[in-house]
Design a protein around this motif. Sequence first.
Motif, short mmCIF file in Angstrom:
data_model
loop_
_atom_site.label_atom_id
_atom_site.label_comp_id
_atom_site.label_asym_id
_atom_site.label_seq_id
_atom_site.Cartn_x
_atom_site.Cartn_y
_atom_site.Cartn_z
N ASN A 86 52.50 33.67 34.61
CA ASN A 86 51.70 33.95 35.44
C ASN A 86 51.90 33.34 36.82
N ILE A 87 52.36 32.68 37.40
CA ILE A 87 52.70 32.52 38.42
C ILE A 87 53.85 33.72 38.54
N SER A 88 55.32 33.32 37.60
CA SER A 88 56.28 34.35 37.84
C SER A 88 55.97 35.54 38.19
N GLY A 89 54.81 36.25 37.37
CA GLY A 89 54.40 36.85 37.34
C GLY A 89 53.28 37.96 38.42
N SER A 90 52.38 36.83 39.46
CA SER A 90 51.46 37.14 40.35
C SER A 90 52.48 37.13 41.45
N MET A 91 53.51 36.34 41.62
CA MET A 91 54.90 36.55 42.45
C MET A 91 55.35 37.98 42.79
N THR A 92 56.04 38.11 41.25
CA THR A 92 56.39 39.82 41.62
C THR A 92 56.01 40.77 41.53
N ALA A 93 54.45 40.86 41.46
CA ALA A 93 53.53 41.89 41.78
C ALA A 93 53.20 41.55 43.41
N THR A 94 53.10 40.34 44.29
CA THR A 94 53.11 40.70 45.33
C THR A 94 54.18 40.92 46.48
N ARG A 95 55.02 41.19 45.98
CA ARG A 95 56.54 40.35 45.87
C ARG A 95 57.12 42.33 46.69
N HIS A 96 56.38 42.81 45.53
CA HIS A 96 56.12 44.64 45.35
C HIS A 96 55.97 45.36 45.82
N LEU A 97 54.51 44.49 46.32
CA LEU A 97 53.48 45.11 47.19
C LEU A 97 54.24 44.77 48.44
N ILE A 98 54.65 43.47 49.10
CA ILE A 98 55.27 43.05 50.17
C ILE A 98 56.63 44.44 50.76
N GLU A 99 56.95 44.33 49.73
CA GLU A 99 58.47 44.87 49.60
C GLU A 99 57.80 46.86 49.93
N ARG A 100 56.82 47.32 49.87
CA ARG A 100 56.43 48.31 49.66
C ARG A 100 56.37 47.88 51.15
N GLY A 101 56.11 47.88 52.13
CA GLY A 101 55.98 47.55 53.35
C GLY A 101 54.49 47.23 54.07
N ARG A 102 54.11 46.67 52.47
CA ARG A 102 52.28 45.96 52.89
C ARG A 102 52.32 44.41 53.89
N ARG A 103 51.47 44.08 54.54
CA ARG A 103 51.82 43.37 55.12
C ARG A 103 50.51 42.49 55.30
N ASN A 104 48.66 42.90 55.08
CA ASN A 104 47.54 42.67 54.92
C ASN A 104 47.47 42.32 53.60
N ILE A 105 47.76 41.56 52.74
CA ILE A 105 47.86 41.85 51.68
C ILE A 105 46.82 41.13 50.70
N ALA A 106 45.37 41.61 50.27
CA ALA A 106 44.45 40.30 49.81
C ALA A 106 44.48 40.46 48.72
N THR A 107 43.63 38.91 48.26
CA THR A 107 43.48 38.53 46.60
C THR A 107 42.36 39.33 46.25
N ILE A 108 42.03 39.61 44.52
CA ILE A 108 40.91 38.95 43.53
C ILE A 108 41.47 37.67 42.77
N ALA A 109 41.46 37.44 43.37
CA ALA A 109 41.19 36.21 42.04
C ALA A 109 40.65 35.82 40.87
N GLY A 110 41.14 34.87 40.31
CA GLY A 110 39.80 34.78 38.72
C GLY A 110 39.46 33.17 39.15
N PRO A 111 38.39 32.79 38.87
CA PRO A 111 38.44 31.33 38.43
C PRO A 111 39.21 30.30 38.71
N ALA A 112 38.99 29.17 39.61
CA ALA A 112 39.96 28.25 39.81
C ALA A 112 40.25 27.23 38.89
N ASP A 113 38.46 27.28 38.13
CA ASP A 113 39.00 26.01 36.70
C ASP A 113 39.59 27.22 35.74
N MET A 114 40.31 28.08 35.70
CA MET A 114 40.52 28.92 34.38
C MET A 114 42.15 28.63 35.27
#
Lengths: 338, 338
Positions: free
Chosen positions: A172-200
């Motif tokens: 999960n960790i490196s997967g979501s880093m990959t996803a986020t980096r992909h967005l950054i590489e596409r030139g996005r800057r204001n990247i929001a996240t819709i996260a899941g519950p923090a206790d899972m």
Amino acid sequence: MSVNAQAQAPTLEMVAARAGVSRATVSRVVNGSPKVKPELISAVNEAIAELNYVPNRAARMLASRRTESIALVIPESTSRVFTDPFFASIIQGVAMHLATTDYTLGIVVASEANPDKTRRYLTGGNIDGALVVSHHSGDHSYARLGRSVPVVFGGRPLHAEDNDSVFVDVDNISGSMTATRHLIERGRRNIATIAGPADMPAGFDRELGWRRAMDEAGFDTSLIEWGDFSPASGAMAMRRLLARNTPIDAVFAANDQMALGAYAVIAENGLSIPRDIAVVGYDDDALGSAASPALTTMHQSANELGAVMASTLVKSIEGQDVEHQTILQTRLIVRGSS
Amino acid sequence: MSVNAQAQAPTLEMVAARAGVSRATVSRVVNGSPKVKPELISAVNEAIAELNYVPNRAARMLASRRTESIALVIPESTSRVFTDPFFASIIQGVAMHLATTDYTLGIVVASEANPDKTRRYLTGGNIDGALVVSHHSGDHSYARLGRSVPVVFGGRPLHAEDNDSVFVDVDNISGSMTATRHLIERGRRNIATIAGPADMPAGFDRELGWRRAMDEAGFDTSLIEWGDFSPASGAMAMRRLLARNTPIDAVFAANDQMALGAYAVIAENGLSIPRDIAVVGYDDDALGSAASPALTTMHQSANELGAVMASTLVKSIEGQDVEHQTILQTRLIVRGSS
DNA sequence: GTGAAAGCGCTAACAT
DNA sequence: ATGTTAGCGCTTTCAC
């Protein structure tokens, strides 16, 4: 349809009589013992075929003290995971793998009203091992089971102290880093996240990956809202995000269901995907690829997760050493939404 | 994690010794026999609690010739039904209902390469009864099982000759008539349908309901394309429908997943839902209500279907008479797409 | 109402 | 390599 007319099942003894050997020999043939004369083997097999003999499971369990069955335990509070396609695929993977073995799969919904009932069942010699999946809680309270019976968890334990348990998880960790980096590489800057519950764990880790990638790029990590992995919660989170009136040009959702929920809200607000807001999900649901635009997502094989859990458990039951942790890789699937 | 250190489980005999009674009495107490002196009952129960005794399932099965377990059979070719939320909810309903009984639920994926393996398992005295769900095939080839063990099917048999089997189904025909009539009442005239496979009862019946409602209104029924209940197939069917260059002002899809696939294609073609094309689905998936616009659909409780199947089977196992057919009602949920 | 005893169908020493 | 013989832990007549 009311009377259950059980035809009298042939017993091992009948096979023995017919083949002209002892019951022990029949048992050996049935269990594939190496040292039986070939001619006897075939004689026995013939008798078995003629009689259409099937070993009685109960008798075998009782005598051998092995049950050849494993339980898939689902905490009741989590039983809605049934409707989560990711989870459903895990079951499928487990079932398909077990079909290639002699093990039988039982589904146990762990009643929280009466936890002892479940615990007793599991420790009462009814099963050879257990698989515990609580996608939505990461609860390893069943860890103590590990003392009476092998247990393999799906998803890492939330707390480090549970660290001696055996588990299989997706990265999960490196997967979501990959996803986020992909967005950054596409030139996005204001990247929001819709996260899941923090206790899972899945929620926590995917949020963490997003934070890491954002920190690494020096971006702000305040654009976060939480959902519960359901489509409706994704929609609500997106609504809250938009209501902030802060620029947002991308959203990383912790699963596809929430991403799809966000799709609807983005459309309602007259915004376009990916032009105004790029979206990346997680899980690679069937619906993501059919959405418009098709959803960019992180693919992970839930089937494989299930299969690996099952095979790890079987190995463990059979006395082999197994890895305490197995982390399955994910990969980015780029489609139209980013 | 390699050795399986089974703690020695307490036996009925140990309980008897501790309570100062015979094994027979303990057995009676455990099984709730009506004629045991109250004082002995409590003595035995105390001993049970102190020893943390759990009856051994295998021994009980062997002695009583009842297994207290039922199998949910899933034809392998159909095992992708796992990812169908409707099906997943059925399992959930079954599991939840069974959790209130003493029955254990086993999942059996019926290998098609080796059908005898499954058949033998099912007829070999391993289970008290079976539930067969083949949402996508309507295949009642397991009907013959009915001779050795009670079987309840989910979904009606496709062929009339299987008519003596016991099944529980949702009311697909009148449900789809309701959906179609709703579209007609909304003033739609050129109502297309994205049907499911005609060799599956759910596909066949939902198509039939659409035809009946259309005929009844005197409308043309040529606007039909078939999918396989997956989102992608729904998208492809919609594409074919649009490619006909015939006026279409509404679509009734045989399930929500296909409806949502159609959503994407409609959007891609610059058309608006419901202004240009109204859409109605079937099943009431979680994603339908989060889509934009929210999907009008037919609601049916898959959970209930599962629960009813389970309770019907249990009754049947216990010798009670049961209905051969149970049809569950559906209801229209009007949302933004129509 | 309670206990004694005989299996349920199979496996696993042990003996041969 | 094969047969003999005890059980595995429980239910269930059958006596008392």
